[in-house]
Design a protein around this motif. Structure first.
Motif, mmCIF file in Angstrom:
data_model
loop_
_atom_site.group_PDB
_atom_site.id
_atom_site.type_symbol
_atom_site.label_atom_id
_atom_site.label_comp_id
_atom_site.label_asym_id
_atom_site.label_seq_id
_atom_site.Cartn_x
_atom_site.Cartn_y
_atom_site.Cartn_z
ATOM 1 N N ARG A 25 9.946 12.867 33.100
ATOM 2 C CA ARG A 25 8.833 12.951 32.707
ATOM 3 C C ARG A 25 8.178 13.220 31.241
ATOM 4 N N GLY A 53 -5.226 16.810 39.780
ATOM 5 C CA GLY A 53 -3.852 16.835 40.129
ATOM 6 C C GLY A 53 -2.820 16.843 39.022
ATOM 7 N N GLY A 55 -0.595 18.944 38.110
ATOM 8 C CA GLY A 55 0.774 19.317 38.283
ATOM 9 C C GLY A 55 1.322 20.455 37.470
ATOM 10 N N ASP A 77 -5.211 21.506 40.530
ATOM 11 C CA ASP A 77 -4.133 20.961 41.493
ATOM 12 C C ASP A 77 -4.133 21.938 42.704
ATOM 13 N N TRP A 82 1.999 25.053 40.566
ATOM 14 C CA TRP A 82 1.680 24.167 39.687
ATOM 15 C C TRP A 82 0.700 24.988 38.666
ATOM 16 N N ASP A 105 -8.897 21.061 45.462
ATOM 17 C CA ASP A 105 -8.629 19.734 45.982
ATOM 18 C C ASP A 105 -9.195 18.748 45.389
ATOM 19 N N ALA A 106 -8.508 17.557 45.171
ATOM 20 C CA ALA A 106 -8.990 16.453 44.281
ATOM 21 C C ALA A 106 -10.232 15.798 45.229
ATOM 22 N N GLN A 122 -3.234 11.290 36.460
ATOM 23 C CA GLN A 122 -2.142 10.593 36.093
ATOM 24 C C GLN A 122 -1.273 10.872 37.501
HETATM 25 C C1 LIG Z 1 3.034 13.043 40.874
HETATM 26 S S1 LIG Z 1 2.245 14.778 40.471
HETATM 27 C C2 LIG Z 1 1.476 14.257 39.229
HETATM 28 C C3 LIG Z 1 1.009 15.426 38.200
HETATM 29 C C4 LIG Z 1 0.788 15.199 36.971
HETATM 30 N N1 LIG Z 1 -0.698 14.576 36.955
HETATM 31 C C5 LIG Z 1 1.514 14.416 36.042
HETATM 32 O O1 LIG Z 1 1.375 13.208 35.782
HETATM 33 O O2 LIG Z 1 2.550 15.295 35.672
HETATM 34 C C6 LIG Z 1 0.986 14.619 41.889
HETATM 35 C C7 LIG Z 1 0.155 15.884 41.613
HETATM 36 O O3 LIG Z 1 -0.984 15.663 42.485
HETATM 37 C C8 LIG Z 1 -1.331 16.934 43.142
HETATM 38 N N2 LIG Z 1 -2.139 16.688 44.353
HETATM 39 C C9 LIG Z 1 -1.684 15.719 45.269
HETATM 40 N N3 LIG Z 1 -2.744 15.626 45.958
HETATM 41 C C10 LIG Z 1 -3.718 16.525 45.782
HETATM 42 C C11 LIG Z 1 -5.053 16.909 46.188
HETATM 43 N N4 LIG Z 1 -5.415 16.146 47.386
HETATM 44 N N5 LIG Z 1 -5.756 17.675 45.452
HETATM 45 C C12 LIG Z 1 -5.192 18.223 44.332
HETATM 46 N N6 LIG Z 1 -3.974 17.889 43.695
HETATM 47 C C13 LIG Z 1 -3.246 16.944 44.505
HETATM 48 C C14 LIG Z 1 0.389 17.440 43.710
HETATM 49 O O4 LIG Z 1 0.243 18.866 43.883
HETATM 50 C C15 LIG Z 1 0.934 17.221 42.261
HETATM 51 O O5 LIG Z 1 0.885 18.282 41.012
#
Ligand SMILES: C[S@@+](CC[C@H](N)C(=O)[O-])C[C@H]1O[C@@H](n2cnc3c(N)ncnc32)[C@H](O)[C@@H]1O
Length: 310
Positions: A25, A53, A55, A77, A82, A105-106, A122
Motif C-alpha cells: 500500500r 474509511g 483505515g 473508520d 484502525w 460509520d460511512a 479511497q
Molecule cells: C480497503 S480499506 C481502505 C483504507 C484507506 N482508505 C486506505 O486507502 O488505505 C477499507 C476501509 O474502510 C473501512 N470501512 C469499511 N466499511 C466501512 C463503513 N461502513 N464505515 C466506516 N468504515 C468502513 C474499513 O474498516 C477499512 O479500514
C-alpha cells in the motif's frame, strides 16, 4: 510505513481490510501525480478534509502531503483498531497537530451537515453494500461548493493484464481465471459486501446524485515487475506473493473466497479446481521470480472521481 500491529486476540476475526494493509500500500501513488491532482482539483482553498474509511491513514498521509499546510484532516473508520493505529502513525510522522481520527460509520457519518471543504475516500465504496448511499452521506457532510472525491478501482481490469507466466496459458485457463474473479466479485456484491470493480460506476453515481463539475482521472501508477526485482515495490510484491502462497491465500483466504464464489453462483467442485489453479499460478510465478525470468507491466485501474456539491 510498517504493517499495522494487530492487537486482536487469537481466534477473533481480524478487523476489516487487515489483509490489505500490507507494505504494498505504500507504493500506490506517484508523488508528482498527486501534486498534479492537487493542482487540477484546486486544493488551494481547502482547510477541512474528511477521509471516510481511513483505515490506518494511507490516503490521509498521501493527501496531507499535497494539501495546504494549514488544512486539518479528519479520518473516520468503523474499526477501533484502525483509528488507534492511524492516530499513532500521525504522531510518529510528526503531523498529529493536523490530523484527528474518530470511529464512525460511512453510512451515517458522525458529523453535522456541510462541515468539510473536501470529503474523500479511497477503496471504501468497493466495500459497502450501497455505494450511492455512501456518496450521498459524503455529500451531506460537505459544504455547498465543496468537493467529494472518491478513489476507487476496477479490480477486474487487473485480470486482463498478462505476465510472462500467463501470456502462454491456454485460452481456457485464462478464461477460467477471469470467471473465478468475476463470480467471486459478484458473490461478494450479492452478500452486500461491496463490488470490487465499483470504480467504473462511480462517475455515473455522482452524476445521478447531482454532483457538478465532475472530473474523472486515473492513477498513473504501474508497479512493473522485471529482473532483478531490486526496486522496493518489486521486493514487496515478491514477498506478498510468497506470503500468500505459504498461507494458501489468494486475494481473500480460502473460506472467504469459497463463500463469495458460491454466493456468485459457482459450484463447490468448480471452486476446488479454480482454487488449485490459482495456487498453481502463484507457484509458477514464484519459481519464475526465483529464476529471474518473471516480468509483468502490472497495470491497475484506479479512478479519481471528483464532483462539487451545488
Ligand atoms: C480497503 S480499506 C481502505 C483504507 C484507506 N482508505 C486506505 O486507502 O488505505 C477499507 C476501509 O474502510 C473501512 N470501512 C469499511 N466499511 C466501512 C463503513 N461502513 N464505515 C466506516 N468504515 C468502513 C474499513 O474498516 C477499512 O479500514
Amino acid at each position: 510505513m510498517s504493517e499495522p500491529k494487530s492487537d486482536s486476540k487469537p481466534n477473533q476475526p481480524r478487523p476489516h481490510s487487515a489483509e490489505f494493509f500490507n507494505e504494498m500500500r505504500d507504493y500506490w501513488w506517484n508523488a508528482d501525480f498527486l501534486r498534479l491532482m492537487a493542482q487540477r482539483l484546486d486544493f488551494t482553498g481547502v482547510s477541512s478534509v474528511l477521509d471516510v474509511g481511513c483505515g490506518v491513514g494511507h490516503w490521509t498521509f498521501a493527501l496531507a502531503g499535497v494539501l495546504p499546510a494549514s488544512a486539518r484532516l479528519t479520518g473516520v473508520d468503523r474499526e477501533d483498531e484502525w483509528v488507534r493505529n492511524a492516530t499513532q502513525r500521525v504522531a510518529a510522522a510528526g503531523i498529529a497537530q493536523r490530523c484527528e481520527f474518530v470511529r464512525g460509520d460511512a453510512m451515517s457519518l458522525p458529523f453535522a451537515d456541510s462541515t468539510f471543504d473536501l470529503t474523500t475516500c479511497q477503496t471504501v465504496l468497493i466495500h459497502v453494500g450501497d455505494p450511492k448511499d455512501a456518496i450521498r452521506e459524503m455529500m451531506r457532510v460537505t459544504r455547498p461548493g465543496g468537493m467529494v472525491l472518491a478513489v476507487e478501482p476496477c479490480n477486474m481490469a487487473s485480470m486482463g493484464v498478462f505476465s510472462s507466466v500467463t501470456d502462454t496459458f491456454p485460452t481456457e485457463v485464462v478464461a477460467a481465471t477471469h470467471r473465478f474473479h468475476l463470480v467471486c466479485q459478484r458473490g461478494k456484491r450479492t452478500l452486500g459486501l461491496g463490488f470490487n470493480s465499483v470504480g467504473d460506476l462511480v462517475p455515473g453515481m455522482m452524476a445521478e446524485l447531482g454532483l457538478r463539475d465532475l472530473r474523472v482521472y486515473m492513477s498513473d501508477r504501474a508497479t512493473p515487475m522485471f529482473p532483478p526485482y531490486d526496486r522496493a515495490h518489486q521486493q514487496a510484491e515478491a514477498r506478498q506473493l510468497m506470503d500468500w502462497h505459504a498461507r494458501e491465500h489468494w486475494v481473500w483466504d480460502k473460506a472467504t473466497t469459497r463463500q463469495y464464489f458460491l454466493a456468485g453462483g459457482g459450484g463447490a467442485d468448480e471452486f476446488e479446481t479454480l482454487w488449485t489453479q490459482a495456487g498453481r499460478q502463484m507457484e509458477l510465478e514464484i519459481a519464475a521470480i526465483q529464476a529471474g525470468t518473471y516480468h509483468c507491466g502490472n497495470a491497475h485501474i484506479t479512478y479519481l472521481v471528483a464532483g462539487r456539491k451545488a
